[in-house]
Enzyme design. Structure first.
Site, PDB file in Angstrom:
ATOM      1  N   LYS A  16       0.736  -1.180  -0.057  1.00  0.00           N
ATOM      2  CA  LYS A  16       0.139   0.162  -0.082  1.00  0.00           C
ATOM      3  C   LYS A  16       1.039   1.300   0.138  1.00  0.00           C
ATOM      4  O   LYS A  16       1.822   1.156   0.653  1.00  0.00           O
ATOM      5  CB  LYS A  16      -0.745  -0.078   1.160  1.00  0.00           C
ATOM      6  CG  LYS A  16      -1.949   1.111   1.193  1.00  0.00           C
ATOM      7  CD  LYS A  16      -2.814   1.009   2.371  1.00  0.00           C
ATOM      8  CE  LYS A  16      -3.922   1.904   2.575  1.00  0.00           C
ATOM      9  NZ  LYS A  16      -4.833   1.979   3.517  1.00  0.00           N
ATOM     10  N   SER A  24      -9.769   1.839   2.619  1.00  0.00           N
ATOM     11  CA  SER A  24      -9.045   2.666   1.831  1.00  0.00           C
ATOM     12  C   SER A  24      -7.731   1.748   1.087  1.00  0.00           C
ATOM     13  O   SER A  24      -7.304   1.908   0.039  1.00  0.00           O
ATOM     14  CB  SER A  24      -8.154   3.606   2.551  1.00  0.00           C
ATOM     15  OG  SER A  24      -7.312   3.335   3.440  1.00  0.00           O
ATOM     16  N   SER A  72     -10.203  -0.149   6.988  1.00  0.00           N
ATOM     17  CA  SER A  72      -9.507   0.055   5.673  1.00  0.00           C
ATOM     18  C   SER A  72      -8.868  -1.183   5.184  1.00  0.00           C
ATOM     19  O   SER A  72      -8.461  -1.375   3.925  1.00  0.00           O
ATOM     20  CB  SER A  72      -8.465   1.195   5.696  1.00  0.00           C
ATOM     21  OG  SER A  72      -9.121   2.334   5.188  1.00  0.00           O
TER      22      SER A  72
HETATM   23  N1  GLN Z   1     -13.419   4.643   6.051  1.00  0.00           N
HETATM   24  C1  GLN Z   1     -12.593   5.023   7.299  1.00  0.00           C
HETATM   25  C2  GLN Z   1     -12.219   6.233   7.158  1.00  0.00           C
HETATM   26  O1  GLN Z   1     -12.313   7.184   6.135  1.00  0.00           O
HETATM   27  C3  GLN Z   1     -11.450   4.189   7.601  1.00  0.00           C
HETATM   28  C4  GLN Z   1     -10.287   4.189   6.943  1.00  0.00           C
HETATM   29  C5  GLN Z   1      -8.991   3.746   7.187  1.00  0.00           C
HETATM   30  O2  GLN Z   1      -9.178   2.597   8.006  1.00  0.00           O
HETATM   31  N2  GLN Z   1      -7.751   4.113   6.722  1.00  0.00           N
HETATM   32  O3  GLN Z   1     -11.809   7.056   7.976  1.00  0.00           O
END
Ligand code: GLN
Length: 497
Positions: free
Chosen positions: A78, A158, A182
């Site tokens: 990532k 994400s 995410s």
């Molecule tokens: N969807 C959540 C956010 O937007 C989690 C994102 C994440 O785990 N990086 O913060």
């Protein structure tokens, strides 16, 4: 050589060991798959030259009998992980040209174990999102499609780039970060497995910070055992991260070998049965509970009374930390600098941040700046911290009665790209099942379970006690065995990914 891309990590390692093929061949097959599936936009930066070089070195090590536990295995990394000498962007224009002079601890550990990097995978900008649509490098497309419908769907986010890459057989596994879901959410939407360990299990050093008291590294792969294998090789104390825990790392792959859940107490929290939840999500959940019961587990109703406050507390605390973390991007030290000859320093900061950050990132910086400002700090930030403690206590109380908790990871299957474009709140609501455990710092895993009538994958989420990833993995393995989920995106089946 497409069949090489269908192997699990476990079986590929066995074959490499038996010299049935070389890492160079395995990696080349994945590079070919990556080229064929470029339209999915799973990678921000492909690194085929590095991958082939690493594969060659791996083959040489294996020939000398010096292979590590992940030797020769191609992974998607990532683009939140700093990789020495390889551009690392956090999917943001403000870091579009950032080449780190150092390696993150987690990638360093993976490479030391012999892993190979296929590329830097796409993500929401600074991992802020649920769909991988907020990337400055364009959205990633889910390799899955609804039956008879060619509409492009979100891969979840994400870590949507890693999830799509693993589901479409471009990589055998991938790293993710999980601040509020995410890893688990894109895993569920792409029909693969993903685990976020306990906060502090992996070092955050060299991972670009989003919300430091929530962020945790983790992995995505096609089987529970592969996840265990990857997690094993990235966990452990790191003196460079004071929040990483100085405690022994158990044998995670061993926990998945039996998947014996006889006598295990599995909690089903009634508060996760949210209003408007689609019937198929409920059905999937009940199926999961039944699968575990059939294997000798005891399913117990539990209550996590403060669950409904988790999402609001999360969306106060996380933007607060983000607004502070992202203050470092100012055009002075690294990344984008707008206006080389500014009239004032402030002018340069403003121009750089205005053109460097995308809309979602700006929204969160503004939210966080507001909730941390004098006059609002007590009303929002401090209150949310108190809620966080109550949520943590709910979990700890529940864990006096049960060993693990079973819930859905997502309130829906993957949906069309652009569906929530104008409605950030609708987007935030998708995190309803994933964020509670992040507030409490707990480990959680998503494992594929069924296909919806439209032909899209759903997963099940297993939440564990602090530091008890082993039981999470064991439970996920039992679900995996009962589910027998072996569906693939149709593009992969036909070799047209
Ligand atoms: N969807 C959540 C956010 O937007 C989690 C994102 C994440 O785990 N990086 O913060």
């Amino acid at each position: 050589m497409t069949e090489l891309t269908h192997l699990t990590i476990k079986s590929a390692i066995e074959s490499l060991e038996k010299k049935e093929f070389s890492s160079a061949e395995l990696v080349q097959a994945h590079i070919d798959a990556t080229e064929k599936a470029r339209h999915l936009n799973a990678f921000i930066t492909e690194t085929p030259e590095i991958a082939l070089e690493q594969a060659k070195a791996s083959d040489a090590r294996r020939a000398k009998g010096e292979a590590g536990p992940l030797d020769g295995i191609p992974l998607a990394i990532k683009d939140m992980y700093c990789t020495k000498g390889v551009r690392t962007t956090a999917a943001s224009n403000i870091l579009h040209n950032f080449v780190p002079p150092y390696e993150s601890t987690v990638t360093d550990k993976l490479f030391n174990a012999g892993a190979v990097m296929i590329g830097k995978s796409n993500t929401d900008e600074f991992a802020m999102g649920t769909t991988t649509e907020s990337s400055a490098f364009g959205n990633t497309i889910n390799p899955w499609k609804r039956k008879g419908d060619n509409t492009d769907l979100i891969p979840g986010g994400s870590s949507g780039g890693s999830a799509a890459a693993v589901a479409a057989r471009m990589a055998m596994g991938g790293t993710g970060t999980d601040t509020g879901g995410s890893i688990r959410q894109p895993a569920a939407m792409c029909g693969i497995a993903g685990i976020r360990p306990t906060y502090g299990r992996c070092s955050r050093w060299g991972i670009i910070a989003y919300a430091s008291s929530f962020d945790q590294a983790g992995v995505l792969a096609r089987t529970v055992e592969d996840c265990a294998l990857l997690l094993q090789n990235m966990s452990g104390f790191d003196p460079k991260d004071s929040t990483s825990a100085d405690i022994p790392v158990p044998d995670f792959p061993a926990a998945t070998r039996t998947g014996d859940v006889k006598g295990l107490k599995v909690g089903v929290p009634k508060e996760f049965r949210v209003e408007g939840m689609p019937e198929i999500i409920e059905k999937n959940w009940q199926k999961g509970a039944q699968w575990l019961k059939d294997q000798g587990a005891e399913v117990v109703d539990i209550s996590l009374p403060h669950t409904k406050y988790a999402l609001p507390a999360y969306y106060i605390l996380v933007p607060s930390e983000a607004s502070s973390n992202l203050a470092r991007f100012d055009g002075v030290r690294y990344g984008l600098r707008e206006h080389d000859d500014p009239e004032t320093l402030l002018d340069m900061y403003e121009r750089t941040r205005a053109s460097g950050f995308g809309d979602e990132t700006k929204r969160r910086i503004m939210l966080g700046t507001f909730t941390l400002s004098a006059g609002y700090y007590d009303a929002y930030y401090v209150k949310a911290q108190r809620v966080r403690r109550l949520i943590q206590q709910d979990f700890l109380k529940a864990f006096e009665k049960v060993d693990v908790i079973l819930t859905p990871p997502t309130p829906s299957a993957a949906y069309p790209i652009g569906e929530n474009d104008d409605d950030p709140i609708a987007m935030y609501l998708n995190d309803v099942f994933t964020v509670p455990l992040n507030l409490a710092g707990l480990p959680g895993m998503s494992v594929p379970s069924i296909l919806t009538p439209e032909g899209l994958p759903l997963g099940l989420q297993v939440i564990g006690k602090p530091w008890d990833e082993a039981t999470v993995l064991k439970t996920a393995r039992a679900i995996e065995r009962a589910a027998g989920f072996n569906a693939m995106p149709s593009s992969v089946q036909t070799g047209a990914a």
